[in-house]
Design an enzyme around this catalytic site. Sequence first.
Site, PDB file in Angstrom:
ATOM      1  N   PRO A 101       3.560 -18.409 -93.030  1.00  0.00           N
ATOM      2  CA  PRO A 101       4.556 -18.598 -92.622  1.00  0.00           C
ATOM      3  C   PRO A 101       6.036 -18.244 -92.505  1.00  0.00           C
ATOM      4  O   PRO A 101       6.817 -18.251 -91.773  1.00  0.00           O
ATOM      5  CB  PRO A 101       4.773 -20.563 -92.608  1.00  0.00           C
ATOM      6  CG  PRO A 101       3.137 -20.441 -93.094  1.00  0.00           C
ATOM      7  CD  PRO A 101       2.648 -19.461 -93.802  1.00  0.00           C
ATOM      8  N   GLU A 128      -2.106 -21.284-102.613  1.00  0.00           N
ATOM      9  CA  GLU A 128      -0.562 -21.463-102.166  1.00  0.00           C
ATOM     10  C   GLU A 128       0.142 -20.160-101.333  1.00  0.00           C
ATOM     11  O   GLU A 128       1.173 -20.152-101.508  1.00  0.00           O
ATOM     12  CB  GLU A 128       0.011 -22.356-102.989  1.00  0.00           C
ATOM     13  CG  GLU A 128      -0.684 -23.772-103.666  1.00  0.00           C
ATOM     14  CD  GLU A 128      -1.011 -24.288-102.267  1.00  0.00           C
ATOM     15  OE1 GLU A 128      -1.943 -24.985-102.375  1.00  0.00           O
ATOM     16  OE2 GLU A 128      -0.494 -24.617-101.987  1.00  0.00           O
ATOM     17  N   ARG A 166      -6.814  -4.811 -78.816  1.00  0.00           N
ATOM     18  CA  ARG A 166      -7.122  -4.270 -77.636  1.00  0.00           C
ATOM     19  C   ARG A 166      -5.966  -3.050 -76.335  1.00  0.00           C
ATOM     20  O   ARG A 166      -5.843  -2.782 -75.760  1.00  0.00           O
ATOM     21  CB  ARG A 166      -6.623  -5.553 -77.051  1.00  0.00           C
ATOM     22  CG  ARG A 166      -7.100  -6.948 -77.098  1.00  0.00           C
ATOM     23  CD  ARG A 166      -6.840  -8.081 -76.434  1.00  0.00           C
ATOM     24  NE  ARG A 166      -6.285  -8.440 -75.042  1.00  0.00           N
ATOM     25  CZ  ARG A 166      -7.429  -8.186 -73.951  1.00  0.00           C
ATOM     26  NH1 ARG A 166      -8.867  -8.646 -74.654  1.00  0.00           N
ATOM     27  NH2 ARG A 166      -7.410  -8.355 -72.965  1.00  0.00           N
ATOM     28  N   ASP A 181       0.542  -1.898 -65.453  1.00  0.00           N
ATOM     29  CA  ASP A 181       1.263  -2.880 -67.019  1.00  0.00           C
ATOM     30  C   ASP A 181       1.886  -3.092 -67.250  1.00  0.00           C
ATOM     31  O   ASP A 181       2.543  -4.564 -67.597  1.00  0.00           O
ATOM     32  CB  ASP A 181      -0.339  -2.360 -67.369  1.00  0.00           C
ATOM     33  CG  ASP A 181      -1.055  -3.051 -67.752  1.00  0.00           C
ATOM     34  OD1 ASP A 181      -2.081  -2.599 -68.911  1.00  0.00           O
ATOM     35  OD2 ASP A 181      -1.743  -3.925 -66.843  1.00  0.00           O
TER      36      ASP A 181
HETATM   37  N1  LIG Z   1       1.001 -19.579 -90.043  1.00  0.00           N
HETATM   38  C1  LIG Z   1       0.894 -18.836 -90.302  1.00  0.00           C
HETATM   39  N2  LIG Z   1       0.831 -17.288 -90.183  1.00  0.00           N
HETATM   40  O1  LIG Z   1       0.380 -15.859 -91.002  1.00  0.00           O
HETATM   41  N3  LIG Z   1      -0.758 -16.951 -91.718  1.00  0.00           N
HETATM   42  C2  LIG Z   1      -0.177 -18.358 -91.352  1.00  0.00           C
HETATM   43  C3  LIG Z   1      -0.753 -19.623 -92.802  1.00  0.00           C
HETATM   44  O2  LIG Z   1      -0.349 -20.523 -92.158  1.00  0.00           O
HETATM   45  N4  LIG Z   1      -0.715 -18.945 -93.639  1.00  0.00           N
HETATM   46  C4  LIG Z   1      -1.483 -19.550 -94.599  1.00  0.00           C
HETATM   47  C5  LIG Z   1      -1.975 -19.078 -95.994  1.00  0.00           C
HETATM   48  C6  LIG Z   1      -0.346 -18.568 -96.072  1.00  0.00           C
HETATM   49  C7  LIG Z   1      -0.720 -17.667 -97.516  1.00  0.00           C
HETATM   50  C8  LIG Z   1      -1.350 -18.940 -98.250  1.00  0.00           C
HETATM   51  C9  LIG Z   1      -2.186 -20.263 -98.639  1.00  0.00           C
HETATM   52  C10 LIG Z   1      -1.936 -19.968 -96.899  1.00  0.00           C
END
Ligand SMILES: Nc1nonc1C(=O)NCC1CCCCC1
Length: 258
Positions: A101, A128, A166, A181
């Site tokens: 995230p 984590e 894709r 496109d």
């Molecule tokens: N949202 C997200 N976008 O890309 N990844 C995401 C995520 O939520 N990843 C979870 C993961 C992140 C690293 C530790 C374990 C959990």
Amino acid sequence: MTERAAAGLWVGVVSLFPEMFEAIARHGITGRAVATGRVALEFWNPRDHATDRHRTVDDRPYGGGPGMLMKVDTLRAAIHAARQRAVEATGQRPRVIYLSPQGRRLDQRGVQELASGPPLVVVAGRYEGIDERVVEADIDEEWSIGDYVLSGGELPAMVLIDAAARLVPGVLGHQDSAVEDSFNAGLLDCPHYTRPEEIDGRRVPQVLLSGNHGAIRRWRIKQSLGRTWLRRPDLLEGRALSDEQRELLAEFIEEYAD
Ligand SMILES: Nc1nonc1C(=O)NCC1CCCCC1
């Protein structure tokens, strides 16, 4: 017999759950891309680099707190092995991607960037997350698929690989005209219809039954533009529209206002 092709996209995946990737490697358009070799997927599991009896792949966070982190030595060994294989397989140094995230928000432009660049090594986090020094030392780019927290990086990795696959030439059988496109890229899709002609009293728009391909093309562009205007006006901001697109959008807005 599936014809072999040079990999248009090579992706090394670092994950504790490689079997999850069957979802894209064994099914549908992406499954066929892998089967024909247009997309090459290879996997490295940090657990295979564990040397202790319990094959440990997690470790406790400095500073305490809930949860664990991915163990540094097994994770780094897997990343380094994938990176080395990328060079052997493609002759190019890979771009190492970490999904979290905290990353850059993935959109179609980002997918195009990733799909058209060097081979990728995609690192799927668990627990984590990973030690920040591994991010600094081994990760080139951090990407996010959205502002929500998942249990691991595997689903985000599959989203990224699916979207990139894709764009590899030959993967989508129905490669439309590239020009069309590009003009319609970045707009929301038009409504789609198939049999039967009526569902609960709702009919297919007559133009789609007319066989008038010019009118059908214009109707679809108008609907894409109109839906984008209604639902995602931000996608239209600062976007140059062709004369035809401007006319069609004006028509849609006029009809909408009535
Ligand atoms: N949202 C997200 N976008 O890309 N990844 C995401 C995520 O939520 N990843 C979870 C993961 C992140 C690293 C530790 C374990 C959990």
